[in-house]
Scaffold this active site. Structure first.
Site, short mmCIF file in Angstrom:
data_model
loop_
_atom_site.label_atom_id
_atom_site.label_comp_id
_atom_site.label_asym_id
_atom_site.label_seq_id
_atom_site.Cartn_x
_atom_site.Cartn_y
_atom_site.Cartn_z
N CYS A 5 0.79 -1.25 0.14
CA CYS A 5 -0.02 -0.20 -0.02
C CYS A 5 0.80 1.31 -0.13
O CYS A 5 0.44 2.33 -0.04
CB CYS A 5 -0.89 0.08 1.05
N HIS A 45 -3.27 6.88 2.99
CA HIS A 45 -4.00 5.65 2.26
C HIS A 45 -5.39 5.53 2.80
O HIS A 45 -5.45 5.57 3.94
CB HIS A 45 -2.89 4.53 2.53
N ASN A 76 -10.10 -0.33 -0.16
CA ASN A 76 -8.69 -0.21 -0.34
C ASN A 76 -8.42 -0.91 -1.63
O ASN A 76 -8.29 -1.99 -1.80
CB ASN A 76 -8.15 -1.26 0.75
N1 COA Z 1 -18.57 -9.27 9.01
C1 COA Z 1 -18.97 -9.35 10.04
N2 COA Z 1 -18.14 -9.79 11.17
C2 COA Z 1 -16.91 -9.97 10.79
C3 COA Z 1 -16.44 -9.77 9.74
C4 COA Z 1 -17.25 -9.41 8.53
N3 COA Z 1 -16.81 -8.94 7.40
N4 COA Z 1 -15.01 -10.01 9.68
C5 COA Z 1 -14.72 -10.31 10.89
N5 COA Z 1 -15.97 -10.24 11.69
C6 COA Z 1 -15.89 -10.75 13.11
C7 COA Z 1 -14.75 -11.43 13.61
O1 COA Z 1 -14.97 -12.81 13.47
C8 COA Z 1 -14.72 -11.15 14.86
O2 COA Z 1 -15.92 -11.91 15.58
P1 COA Z 1 -15.80 -12.62 17.08
O3 COA Z 1 -15.32 -11.52 18.13
O4 COA Z 1 -16.80 -13.39 17.27
O5 COA Z 1 -14.38 -13.36 17.12
C9 COA Z 1 -15.27 -9.64 15.34
O6 COA Z 1 -16.08 -9.63 13.84
C10 COA Z 1 -14.14 -8.73 15.35
O7 COA Z 1 -13.09 -9.02 14.30
P2 COA Z 1 -11.87 -8.28 14.19
O8 COA Z 1 -10.90 -8.82 13.34
O9 COA Z 1 -11.25 -8.26 15.61
O10 COA Z 1 -12.22 -6.81 13.87
P3 COA Z 1 -11.80 -5.56 13.63
O11 COA Z 1 -12.37 -4.45 14.45
O12 COA Z 1 -10.16 -5.62 14.06
O13 COA Z 1 -11.81 -5.01 12.06
C11 COA Z 1 -10.42 -5.04 10.18
C12 COA Z 1 -11.34 -5.93 10.97
C13 COA Z 1 -9.96 -6.06 9.05
C14 COA Z 1 -11.62 -3.99 9.70
C15 COA Z 1 -9.37 -4.11 10.78
O14 COA Z 1 -8.80 -5.17 11.67
C16 COA Z 1 -8.68 -3.33 10.08
O15 COA Z 1 -9.05 -2.55 9.08
N6 COA Z 1 -7.29 -3.98 9.97
C17 COA Z 1 -6.23 -3.16 9.16
C18 COA Z 1 -6.55 -3.49 7.67
C19 COA Z 1 -5.48 -2.58 6.88
O16 COA Z 1 -5.34 -1.48 7.13
N7 COA Z 1 -5.06 -3.43 5.74
C20 COA Z 1 -4.11 -3.09 4.95
C21 COA Z 1 -2.94 -2.50 5.35
S1 COA Z 1 -2.53 -1.54 4.26
#
Ligand code: COA
Length: 329
Positions: A116, A256, A286
């Site tokens: 990214c 970003h 993204n």
């Molecule tokens: N829909 C519904 N529920 C979802 C889901 C979806 N698409 N994806 C995950 N969940 C659930 C998980 O299973 C988890 O459930 P649990 O608590 O029962 O285990 C819960 O939601 C929380 O998941 P978690 O992964 O902790 O969510 P989060 O708040 O961290 O959000 C992202 C997930 C991916 C949005 C977040 O971590 C993020 O943005 N990360 C960085 C991404 C990024 O910047 N990537 C590129 C780098 S350039």
């Protein structure tokens, strides 16, 4: 003789027509619009549906848009850099094909991979070539067909990414406009948390790796989130400090677009008001190397000559950094 700086003199962009909405994703994986919107800020993303087209198509469309709008003669372009994580093929650089297709037949071209942060690193490369006096017209393109490496049964990743790209032309400037400073970082600790396991020299693709879905992006979202929030905010603060800029000196944050909460945290760290923070994540998700140039593409009309733009990115690897640029037109 006045000092040479590297300024952006034209921009272009392209996103495919097909819109993958949160509603449509609800029919594909166990998710819902409310969860996606509140956790990421994303409402929809664009997908390049044609199986016969790769990232080069996005690059060519974005470059052609730039060439037409900027009235650029492609024969005058000295070099073309394509920042991408999804090149058309592992061998035969996408940039080389793109340069030929857009008529930049006097240019040399190569690909740059920094996830990214690819477009940010490409800006730095273009800056160095131009400042040295070696080349005058450097075309940088950031584009990704993320749908080609996303597992649409994995709800943790498929809701985030989209396809698209943008382009910028950098040229010498003698008024002190353009790129002023950069602060770029990387840390190999990141490769456990955001990666594609198979298809490289470490684990070549095989029937086994395909069966295990190792040719798709794996992301430990929570860990990446923590690093991204800290990393992007740190470098943004650092670049302001070392250029003696206050929040009032910043006209636009070009960050970003990975997660709206990461963008907000960065803006908040440098005390920036909401109306200075460029956001289009709700429309495109993204697009990896495409996010920064797509912001330029969408908001170009808002910029005025002399405006101070702070670019910031964080990506797989990890790679991250910030660039301070004065808009030149
Ligand atoms: N829909 C519904 N529920 C979802 C889901 C979806 N698409 N994806 C995950 N969940 C659930 C998980 O299973 C988890 O459930 P649990 O608590 O029962 O285990 C819960 O939601 C929380 O998941 P978690 O992964 O902790 O969510 P989060 O708040 O961290 O959000 C992202 C997930 C991916 C949005 C977040 O971590 C993020 O943005 N990360 C960085 C991404 C990024 O910047 N990537 C590129 C780098 S350039």
């Amino acid at each position: 003789m006045s000092t040479i700086t590297a300024a952006i003199t034209a921009v272009g962009g392209y996103v495919p027509d097909f819109v993958l909405t949160n509603k449509l994703l609800e029919t594909m994986v166990d998710t819902n619009d409310e969860w996606i919107t509140s956790r990421t800020g994303i409402k929809e993303r664009r997908i390049l549906k044609d199986d016969n087209l790769g990232t080069s198509y996005l690059c060519i469309k974005a470059a052609e848009d730039l060439i037409a709008k900027g009235n650029v003669n492609p024969l005058e372009i000295d070099m073309v850099i394509v920042a991408s994580t999804t090149p058309d093929m592992p061998v035969a650089a996408t940039a080389v094909y793109v340069a030929t297709q857009i008529g930049a037949t006097n240019a040399f071209a190569y690909d740059l991979q920094a996830a990214c942060s690819g477009f940010l690193y490409a800006m730095s490369t273009a800056d160095a070539y131009i400042k040295s006096g070696k080349y005058k017209k450097v075309l940088i393109i950031g584009a990704d067909k993320m749908s080609s490496i996303i597992d649409y049964t994995d709800r943790a990743t498929c809701i985030i990414f989209g396809d698209g790209g943008g382009a910028a032309l950098l040229e010498p400037n003698y008024e002190g406009l353009g790129i002023q400073d950069e602060f770029l970082r990387s840390d190999g600790v990141g490769r456990d948390f955001l990666k594609i396991d198979a298809g490289g020299s470490l684990l070549p693709a095989s029937a086994d790796t395909v069966a295990k879905r190792q040719h798709y992006v794996f992301q430990d979202g929570k860990t990446v989130y923590k690093y991204a929030v800290t990393g992007m905010a740190d470098v943004s603060e650092k670049i302001l400090q070392r250029n003696n800029l206050t929040k009032d000196d910043v006209d636009w944050l070009v960050a970003h677009q990975a997660n709206k909460r990461i963008i907000d945290a960065t803006a908040s760290r440098i005390g920036l008001e909401e109306d200075k923070v460029l956001v289009n994540i709700h429309k495109y998700g993204n697009t990896t190397s495409g996010t920064l140039p797509l912001l330029l593409f969408d908001f170009e009309k808002k910029f005025k000559k002399g405006d101070n733009l702070i670019f910031a990115a964080f990506g797989g690897g990890f790679t991250w950094g910030a660039i301070y640029l004065k808009w030149a037109y």
